[in-house]
Scaffold this active site. Structure first.
Site, mmCIF file in Angstrom:
data_model
loop_
_atom_site.group_PDB
_atom_site.id
_atom_site.type_symbol
_atom_site.label_atom_id
_atom_site.label_comp_id
_atom_site.label_asym_id
_atom_site.label_seq_id
_atom_site.Cartn_x
_atom_site.Cartn_y
_atom_site.Cartn_z
ATOM 1 N N HIS A 135 0.814 -1.227 0.000
ATOM 2 C CA HIS A 135 0.000 0.000 0.000
ATOM 3 C C HIS A 135 0.845 1.274 0.000
ATOM 4 O O HIS A 135 1.913 1.337 0.599
ATOM 5 C CB HIS A 135 -0.941 0.014 1.207
ATOM 6 C CG HIS A 135 -0.206 0.061 2.514
ATOM 7 N ND1 HIS A 135 0.167 1.237 3.112
ATOM 8 C CD2 HIS A 135 0.263 -0.931 3.307
ATOM 9 C CE1 HIS A 135 0.816 0.984 4.235
ATOM 10 N NE2 HIS A 135 0.895 -0.337 4.374
ATOM 11 N N HIS A 144 12.153 -1.809 -12.274
ATOM 12 C CA HIS A 144 11.975 -3.261 -12.384
ATOM 13 C C HIS A 144 11.998 -3.855 -10.977
ATOM 14 O O HIS A 144 13.002 -3.747 -10.280
ATOM 15 C CB HIS A 144 13.099 -3.854 -13.243
ATOM 16 C CG HIS A 144 12.992 -5.339 -13.436
ATOM 17 N ND1 HIS A 144 13.832 -6.027 -14.279
ATOM 18 C CD2 HIS A 144 12.154 -6.280 -12.912
ATOM 19 C CE1 HIS A 144 13.516 -7.318 -14.262
ATOM 20 N NE2 HIS A 144 12.497 -7.497 -13.426
HETATM 21 C C1 LIG Z 1 24.206 -6.278 -6.938
HETATM 22 C C2 LIG Z 1 24.767 -6.760 -8.268
HETATM 23 C C3 LIG Z 1 24.170 -5.913 -9.400
HETATM 24 C C4 LIG Z 1 26.266 -6.522 -8.191
HETATM 25 O O1 LIG Z 1 26.834 -6.899 -9.389
HETATM 26 P P1 LIG Z 1 28.339 -6.433 -9.715
HETATM 27 O O2 LIG Z 1 28.406 -4.940 -9.745
HETATM 28 O O3 LIG Z 1 28.757 -7.172 -10.940
HETATM 29 O O4 LIG Z 1 29.158 -6.832 -8.422
HETATM 30 P P2 LIG Z 1 30.155 -8.050 -8.199
HETATM 31 O O5 LIG Z 1 29.551 -9.341 -8.625
HETATM 32 O O6 LIG Z 1 31.471 -7.644 -8.782
HETATM 33 O O7 LIG Z 1 30.275 -8.091 -6.611
HETATM 34 C C5 LIG Z 1 30.891 -7.043 -5.876
HETATM 35 C C6 LIG Z 1 30.880 -7.472 -4.421
HETATM 36 O O8 LIG Z 1 29.538 -7.457 -3.920
HETATM 37 C C7 LIG Z 1 29.156 -8.776 -3.490
HETATM 38 N N1 LIG Z 1 27.774 -8.995 -3.957
HETATM 39 C C8 LIG Z 1 27.309 -8.863 -5.211
HETATM 40 N N2 LIG Z 1 25.994 -9.104 -5.255
HETATM 41 C C9 LIG Z 1 25.632 -9.390 -3.996
HETATM 42 C C10 LIG Z 1 24.387 -9.724 -3.404
HETATM 43 N N3 LIG Z 1 23.267 -9.776 -4.154
HETATM 44 N N4 LIG Z 1 24.348 -9.931 -2.093
HETATM 45 C C11 LIG Z 1 25.493 -9.867 -1.327
HETATM 46 N N5 LIG Z 1 26.703 -9.544 -1.842
HETATM 47 C C12 LIG Z 1 26.772 -9.328 -3.148
HETATM 48 C C13 LIG Z 1 30.128 -9.729 -4.148
HETATM 49 O O9 LIG Z 1 30.264 -10.908 -3.413
HETATM 50 C C14 LIG Z 1 31.390 -8.899 -4.185
HETATM 51 O O10 LIG Z 1 31.943 -8.914 -2.902
HETATM 52 P P3 LIG Z 1 33.557 -8.868 -2.694
HETATM 53 O O11 LIG Z 1 34.014 -7.567 -3.274
HETATM 54 O O12 LIG Z 1 33.726 -8.956 -1.187
HETATM 55 O O13 LIG Z 1 34.096 -10.047 -3.433
HETATM 56 C C15 LIG Z 1 24.426 -8.257 -8.556
HETATM 57 O O14 LIG Z 1 25.257 -9.134 -7.827
HETATM 58 C C16 LIG Z 1 22.984 -8.609 -8.198
HETATM 59 O O15 LIG Z 1 22.643 -9.005 -7.081
HETATM 60 N N6 LIG Z 1 22.088 -8.409 -9.221
HETATM 61 C C17 LIG Z 1 20.670 -8.624 -9.092
HETATM 62 C C18 LIG Z 1 20.250 -9.776 -9.977
HETATM 63 C C19 LIG Z 1 18.754 -9.905 -10.081
HETATM 64 O O16 LIG Z 1 18.007 -9.498 -9.228
HETATM 65 N N7 LIG Z 1 18.309 -10.483 -11.161
HETATM 66 C C20 LIG Z 1 16.890 -10.565 -11.438
HETATM 67 C C21 LIG Z 1 16.681 -10.890 -12.882
HETATM 68 S S1 LIG Z 1 14.988 -10.750 -13.302
#
Ligand SMILES: CC(C)(COP(=O)(O)OP(=O)(O)OC[C@H]1O[C@@H](n2cnc3c(N)ncnc32)[C@H](O)[C@@H]1OP(=O)(O)O)[C@@H](O)C(=O)NCCC(=O)NCCS
Length: 206
Positions: A135, A144
């Site tokens: 709400h 998204h």
């Molecule tokens: C947040 C996100 C965008 C980060 O991506 P990125 O910029 O490529 O970051 P990286 O993968 O290089 O990770 C950077 C750091 O954050 C951490 N990290 C990344 N995503 C994380 C998450 N969701 N939760 C906890 N830690 C996370 C990694 O472990 C890494 O830690 P480190 O530096 O200690 O090794 C991605 O991991 C994510 O969660 N995307 C969402 C995906 C999603 O919802 N998809 C839906 C499709 S419909």
């Protein structure tokens, strides 16, 4: 025959096409910037790119942008809006939208999602499978909400933000524009524009 054009022939595009068919669109055609390289799907023809659509837009009864990337989706929305306003909003029959909620043009809600009382969703948004927007939430344009994300009451989310799969947002929090909330994050306090937050409790990583 009701003819729909879908911009974006990737995985999200095919899910949108599937939903459109369910909702009674009898003819569905894809347009995609990379149409030459993409394998034609036998279910729905891939005709050309966005320019090809704009040349033919009068042949279609509706159009929707089915591109997961929020920035690209919004650019395409604005580009197409110059030539046509026939954006459609697709609501899955198994999603719940309160009669007191509002959702903008070119947005889509998928199965199991909930948009609750007095929530307002902008244009070109995606409320994905099993996501909830409670709400009084106000979501800007091209947001998204990924599968299974839960947004508690009274949350505001700025344009172009992506709320990751399975995340949870505490009530009343403000999330800025172009924010990325990581998969499974638990957001307990406000997030500024252009930030990426992950973890529980969510913390900034960029
Ligand atoms: C947040 C996100 C965008 C980060 O991506 P990125 O910029 O490529 O970051 P990286 O993968 O290089 O990770 C950077 C750091 O954050 C951490 N990290 C990344 N995503 C994380 C998450 N969701 N939760 C906890 N830690 C996370 C990694 O472990 C890494 O830690 P480190 O530096 O200690 O090794 C991605 O991991 C994510 O969660 N995307 C969402 C995906 C999603 O919802 N998809 C839906 C499709 S419909």
């Amino acid at each position: 025959m009701k003819k729909l054009a879908i911009i974006g022939a990737g995985g999200h595009g095919r899910v949108v096409a599937d939903l459109a068919g369910l909702l009674g669109w009898e003819s569905i055609s894809f347009f995609d910037a990379a149409w030459k390289e993409k394998v034609t799907d036998s279910r729905w023809p891939l005709i050309g790119d966005t320019s090809s659509y704009l040349e033919k837009c009068n042949e279609f009864d509706g159009v929707i942008i089915a591109i997961g990337n929020c920035e690209v989706r919004w650019k395409e929305f604005l580009n197409i809006k110059k030539s046509t306003t026939s954006f459609v909003t697709l609501k899955h029959p198994f999603s719940f939208l309160s009669q007191y909620s509002a959702i903008g043009s070119g947005s889509v809600t998928f199965a199991g999602s909930v948009v609750n009382t007095d929530a307002v969703i902008g244009n070109a948004c995606i409320i994905n499978v099993g996501a909830t927007v409670d709400h009084d939430c106000v979501l800007g344009n091209s947001v998204h909400v990924a599968p299974g994300a839960h947004i508690s009451g009274g949350v505001t989310i700025g344009d172009g933000s992506w709320i990751g799969v399975g995340s949870a947002i505490k009530q009343g929090v403000h999330i800025g524009k172009n924010v990325m909330v990581g998969a499974g994050a638990v957001v307990l306090s406000d997030i500024p524009d252009n930030a990426t937050f992950v973890g529980n409790p969510a913390r900034i990583i960029s």
